[in-house]
Design a protein around this motif. Sequence first.
Motif, PDB file in Angstrom:
ATOM      1  N   TYR A 289     -22.055  65.505  74.852  1.00  0.00           N
ATOM      2  CA  TYR A 289     -21.771  64.875  73.567  1.00  0.00           C
ATOM      3  C   TYR A 289     -22.954  64.840  72.614  1.00  0.00           C
ATOM      4  O   TYR A 289     -22.780  64.624  71.428  1.00  0.00           O
ATOM      5  N   LYS A 290     -24.165  65.031  73.146  1.00  0.00           N
ATOM      6  CA  LYS A 290     -25.322  64.854  72.273  1.00  0.00           C
ATOM      7  C   LYS A 290     -26.124  66.133  72.031  1.00  0.00           C
ATOM      8  O   LYS A 290     -27.089  66.113  71.289  1.00  0.00           O
ATOM      9  N   THR A 291     -25.764  67.219  72.689  1.00  0.00           N
ATOM     10  CA  THR A 291     -26.540  68.438  72.453  1.00  0.00           C
ATOM     11  C   THR A 291     -25.651  69.502  71.814  1.00  0.00           C
ATOM     12  O   THR A 291     -24.427  69.474  71.949  1.00  0.00           O
ATOM     13  N   ARG A 292     -26.286  70.417  71.105  1.00  0.00           N
ATOM     14  CA  ARG A 292     -25.538  71.507  70.482  1.00  0.00           C
ATOM     15  C   ARG A 292     -24.868  72.346  71.566  1.00  0.00           C
ATOM     16  O   ARG A 292     -23.742  72.814  71.405  1.00  0.00           O
ATOM     17  N   PHE A 293     -25.573  72.504  72.687  1.00  0.00           N
ATOM     18  CA  PHE A 293     -25.019  73.252  73.814  1.00  0.00           C
ATOM     19  C   PHE A 293     -23.683  72.654  74.266  1.00  0.00           C
ATOM     20  O   PHE A 293     -22.674  73.347  74.381  1.00  0.00           O
TER      21      PHE A 293
ATOM     22  N   ILE B  31     -21.715  70.437  72.715  1.00  0.00           N
ATOM     23  CA  ILE B  31     -20.696  70.418  71.667  1.00  0.00           C
ATOM     24  C   ILE B  31     -20.028  71.799  71.574  1.00  0.00           C
ATOM     25  O   ILE B  31     -18.810  71.910  71.524  1.00  0.00           O
ATOM     26  N   SER B  32     -20.851  72.839  71.615  1.00  0.00           N
ATOM     27  CA  SER B  32     -20.298  74.191  71.538  1.00  0.00           C
ATOM     28  C   SER B  32     -19.433  74.505  72.752  1.00  0.00           C
ATOM     29  O   SER B  32     -18.419  75.180  72.653  1.00  0.00           O
ATOM     30  N   LEU B  33     -19.873  73.984  73.889  1.00  0.00           N
ATOM     31  CA  LEU B  33     -19.122  74.176  75.122  1.00  0.00           C
ATOM     32  C   LEU B  33     -17.713  73.592  74.972  1.00  0.00           C
ATOM     33  O   LEU B  33     -16.713  74.213  75.314  1.00  0.00           O
ATOM     34  N   ARG B  34     -17.654  72.379  74.413  1.00  0.00           N
ATOM     35  CA  ARG B  34     -16.358  71.739  74.215  1.00  0.00           C
ATOM     36  C   ARG B  34     -15.557  72.452  73.147  1.00  0.00           C
ATOM     37  O   ARG B  34     -14.324  72.431  73.162  1.00  0.00           O
ATOM     38  N   ALA B  35     -16.259  73.080  72.203  1.00  0.00           N
ATOM     39  CA  ALA B  35     -15.562  73.811  71.143  1.00  0.00           C
ATOM     40  C   ALA B  35     -14.874  75.056  71.690  1.00  0.00           C
ATOM     41  O   ALA B  35     -13.880  75.515  71.142  1.00  0.00           O
ATOM     42  N   LEU B  36     -15.397  75.598  72.803  1.00  0.00           N
ATOM     43  CA  LEU B  36     -14.837  76.832  73.364  1.00  0.00           C
ATOM     44  C   LEU B  36     -13.346  76.724  73.635  1.00  0.00           C
ATOM     45  O   LEU B  36     -12.609  77.690  73.489  1.00  0.00           O
ATOM     46  N   SER B  37     -12.886  75.525  74.011  1.00  0.00           N
ATOM     47  CA  SER B  37     -11.473  75.419  74.373  1.00  0.00           C
ATOM     48  C   SER B  37     -10.583  75.484  73.133  1.00  0.00           C
ATOM     49  O   SER B  37      -9.423  75.827  73.237  1.00  0.00           O
TER      50      SER B  37
ATOM     51  N   ALA C  32     -13.861  82.028  68.667  1.00  0.00           N
ATOM     52  CA  ALA C  32     -14.379  82.667  67.453  1.00  0.00           C
ATOM     53  C   ALA C  32     -15.265  81.698  66.674  1.00  0.00           C
ATOM     54  O   ALA C  32     -16.322  82.084  66.178  1.00  0.00           O
ATOM     55  N   ALA C  33     -14.849  80.428  66.578  1.00  0.00           N
ATOM     56  CA  ALA C  33     -15.634  79.453  65.824  1.00  0.00           C
ATOM     57  C   ALA C  33     -17.020  79.283  66.443  1.00  0.00           C
ATOM     58  O   ALA C  33     -18.014  79.165  65.736  1.00  0.00           O
ATOM     59  N   VAL C  34     -17.076  79.295  67.766  1.00  0.00           N
ATOM     60  CA  VAL C  34     -18.361  79.149  68.453  1.00  0.00           C
ATOM     61  C   VAL C  34     -19.237  80.369  68.173  1.00  0.00           C
ATOM     62  O   VAL C  34     -20.410  80.250  67.821  1.00  0.00           O
ATOM     63  N   GLU C  35     -18.642  81.547  68.306  1.00  0.00           N
ATOM     64  CA  GLU C  35     -19.398  82.784  68.054  1.00  0.00           C
ATOM     65  C   GLU C  35     -19.915  82.820  66.624  1.00  0.00           C
ATOM     66  O   GLU C  35     -21.067  83.158  66.372  1.00  0.00           O
TER      67      GLU C  35
ATOM     68  N   ILE D 219     -18.529  65.824  62.412  1.00  0.00           N
ATOM     69  CA  ILE D 219     -19.974  65.907  62.649  1.00  0.00           C
ATOM     70  C   ILE D 219     -20.288  66.861  63.801  1.00  0.00           C
ATOM     71  O   ILE D 219     -21.282  67.592  63.757  1.00  0.00           O
ATOM     72  N   GLU D 220     -19.421  66.907  64.791  1.00  0.00           N
ATOM     73  CA  GLU D 220     -19.682  67.823  65.910  1.00  0.00           C
ATOM     74  C   GLU D 220     -19.578  69.281  65.461  1.00  0.00           C
ATOM     75  O   GLU D 220     -20.367  70.124  65.889  1.00  0.00           O
ATOM     76  N   ASN D 221     -18.613  69.570  64.601  1.00  0.00           N
ATOM     77  CA  ASN D 221     -18.525  70.925  64.073  1.00  0.00           C
ATOM     78  C   ASN D 221     -19.785  71.276  63.285  1.00  0.00           C
ATOM     79  O   ASN D 221     -20.320  72.376  63.412  1.00  0.00           O
ATOM     80  N   MET D 222     -20.262  70.311  62.496  1.00  0.00           N
ATOM     81  CA  MET D 222     -21.461  70.578  61.716  1.00  0.00           C
ATOM     82  C   MET D 222     -22.672  70.798  62.619  1.00  0.00           C
ATOM     83  O   MET D 222     -23.504  71.648  62.367  1.00  0.00           O
ATOM     84  N   ARG D 223     -22.740  70.016  63.699  1.00  0.00           N
ATOM     85  CA  ARG D 223     -23.852  70.186  64.646  1.00  0.00           C
ATOM     86  C   ARG D 223     -23.790  71.544  65.312  1.00  0.00           C
ATOM     87  O   ARG D 223     -24.804  72.122  65.676  1.00  0.00           O
ATOM     88  N   MET D 224     -22.565  72.041  65.475  1.00  0.00           N
ATOM     89  CA  MET D 224     -22.418  73.361  66.082  1.00  0.00           C
ATOM     90  C   MET D 224     -22.916  74.447  65.116  1.00  0.00           C
ATOM     91  O   MET D 224     -23.584  75.392  65.525  1.00  0.00           O
ATOM     92  N   TYR D 225     -22.615  74.283  63.824  1.00  0.00           N
ATOM     93  CA  TYR D 225     -23.042  75.291  62.849  1.00  0.00           C
ATOM     94  C   TYR D 225     -24.564  75.336  62.688  1.00  0.00           C
ATOM     95  O   TYR D 225     -25.153  76.391  62.521  1.00  0.00           O
ATOM     96  N   ALA D 226     -25.189  74.162  62.686  1.00  0.00           N
ATOM     97  CA  ALA D 226     -26.600  74.078  62.318  1.00  0.00           C
ATOM     98  C   ALA D 226     -27.490  74.383  63.503  1.00  0.00           C
ATOM     99  O   ALA D 226     -27.205  73.964  64.623  1.00  0.00           O
ATOM    100  N   ARG D 227     -28.544  75.128  63.250  1.00  0.00           N
ATOM    101  CA  ARG D 227     -29.439  75.463  64.345  1.00  0.00           C
ATOM    102  C   ARG D 227     -30.351  74.289  64.701  1.00  0.00           C
ATOM    103  O   ARG D 227     -30.671  74.070  65.840  1.00  0.00           O
TER     104      ARG D 227
END
Lengths: 351, 490
Positions: free
Chosen positions: A214-218, A220-226, A230-233, B353-361
């Motif tokens: 919940y707190k890292t970009r890693f 969050i992206s992992l959860r986005a995969l489901s 394409a959005a993650v890529e 906010i999570e989507n935005m965190r995903m976009y931003a490096r």
Amino acid sequence: MARIVVVKRVLPPSLSILTRFLTAFIGFLIAVYITSVATGLGFSETLRTAFESFLDLNVFRYISVFLPIALGLAIAFNANLWNLGAEGQLVMGAVGATYIALFTPLGKMDYIAPIASLAFAAIIGLLWALIPSVMRLYLGVNEAVTTLLMNYIAYYFSSYLVKGPWRGRGVYGYTTTDMIPDASKLPVVPGYSFSWYIVVTAFVLVAIVYLLLYKTRFGISLRALSSSIAAVELAGISSKRLALAAFCISGAFAGFVGGAEILVYHRKLVEGSIVGSGMGFTSIMVAWLGGLNPIGIVISSYYTAALYRLSFALQIGSAAIGDALAKSIIGTLFAATIVAEFVSKYKIVVR
Amino acid sequence: MNRTFIRVVDLYKRFGDVVALDGVTLDIFFNEILVVLGENGSGKSTLAKVLYGVYVPDRGKIIVDGSEARFSSPFDAKKKGFVMISQRPQLIDDLSILENIALFIGEPPSGTLAKRIEDFLKRFDIGIDVHKKVFSISYTEKQFIELAKALLINPRLLIVDEAATYLPQDLKTKFFEILRRFVSDNRAVIYITHKIPEALEIGNRFVVLRRGKVARVFNGAANPSELRHAMFGTEEYLKLVSRQLLQRLSKDSKNVLSVDKLVVLDDYGKTAVDGLSIDVRAGEIVSIVGVAGNGEKELGEAIAGLRKASSGSVKIDGFDVTKSPPSERTRKGLVYIPEDPFKEGTAVTLSIIENMRMYARERLSQDVVLDAIKKLGIVPENPAIQVSKLSGGNVQKVSISRLLLTMPKVVVAHNPTRMLDERSRALVLDILQRFSLSGGGVLLITEDVDEAVQISDKVAVMVDGRIAKLFEGGNLESFRSEIEKAMVHG
């Protein structure tokens, strides 16, 4: 004309949690009632047995298995990766830990032995999970099938070891290895069959996995995969690397648990199906029951662990009836959990 | 004269923390086309879905012919003669057109039904084999099938939720004719849109929704300025979209995007992009305009890496990325805004906010997030809300927010504004212009000729997978009619 319709609803989180608990509790009472009718035991007597299972300290024996595995699985499932191979990864972890403890000098070194064994167990679990994930990502082989089937390879591999090359010298007719050296064993709580070391580690993992998801970009992206690869890529994150990492973590956690089972519980390697005894499979359900959320999984692993205890408590006496009853109680409780899920998302209206 | 057909009384609907309808009361008369206008997230689609039984309101009534109607599913609504057509065709891809329609109207897919459908379509000059599977027909065709499907059950109320908004102009006119003829006989249409010109073209009366409430009702004539004020409370934003002219291009600015002799196939293996080449220099806005179905989608996807190129090459900031996955292209400095924000632009199960965190490096502070939400006018403003709960336009704004959160070299955007209301559109075009002024390159792939001529340095017309004509320099707005002609005739 009056009729009954089912309507979707969105409850605020606090109410949703309350609804689930209440529904699950009502289910629990129903299950206890059924048991008391079936056994002729008084309702209060049955209720006491049931409550005792929930309060028995030995639930930690199962929590220390379910919790870490389900946490790892939650990482994979959140990424929409079907790792159904925790059972096999657990067994292979057990093999790894036994190897370090029994066949390397590390196994006789105080302090180092358990750490090295558990670390190696995690690595072996990870590698075992790596095989199907590479097959999925680079060859397009469905991971649900491969992970499921690899469980049985792990079972037979472990059984082969204990019947063949690793068979102990002082075990008579039993198909096990020799006991692992004392230096490798982890102390259990007197009178119980779990180790605080593993329990504490499991709860540390809860915090780590929570922060990770919940707190890292890693995470969050992992959860986005489901919802969208394409959005993650397009966000600049390699979906393959994410998937690989998720798979490896879940394998490592299961492997770790396998190692712990050897160091704490079995203290020697036994046949694969006995090491795993289906707990890797049960963990899949624990992960989903906890909503793939680390905090939820703490609750669901406690719940499931207590049910395991309960089924043993009921088996005492008339074995055949006890077993059937235990299963029907567990079934009732899980059905209640599913109803709770439904009630929190839908309401029934008569008009 | 104005006999009331349907009364909507004090409708209230919330989704968790989001209040979508906040006490909506309105009347629908017989024989009228009632336009419901509103900015993104004003509650238009929710109102439509409540009327069609998709959502059950938390409070309020729907009164039809003087007595209360309660719908718990579209099936109930259909029995009352209510049918909805929406932006996204609701057809089953693996079934034929005939089977889809048969399923909807509850008749066997017989030869007589096929004949009736064909006759219906022929009246509107659409000749199509009804035994074709739905996945093989175009978006436009699907929308007309939806219309046929709806009209064949002889409804009394037709709810059109932006279903004509994305149709090419000539077909839109035809679609509108059908609607006008439909309402003549004790029926009504509710037409939902965020496009003011479209509203004025089709509407008899206008209801403007704002933040879930009825902001204003226009019984009869309305003018654009009044509508804008009712929708947004202002029309200041119109000033944003004026050409902040050239001069910004230095002659030696280098290519940030080079597409060279690119060939791309569509989903059915047909050539969609046919040896197309185009360059975008730093500081430049290049538009590619075309009627949908001429390969623009495939071009955008191939540049982004979502679709394989059969031959040719794509370079970003000098690096050949033809074989790279999308993630690597993004890391090389590309930002791609996909056409469909639900499928490719965002992860809808995560929060804003999570989507935005995903976009931003880098790690984003709460302030940066709130600032992006404010700049794009995302409603509701709460960053913790799940994206799936937002309206379509607001989901698109979340997808576009990556422009504010990253530092790309080139932006490729496919129809970035088509889901947006007029003000949001202006905000987004302004962001693109500012980005180019700061030295970034923009490739705008769009069906909207207005925005192309308003902000671009060059406009390329795409027909049949190729650049049919290139317009540049001077006042591009003066080429408007020539561009439109080229789009249709190549």
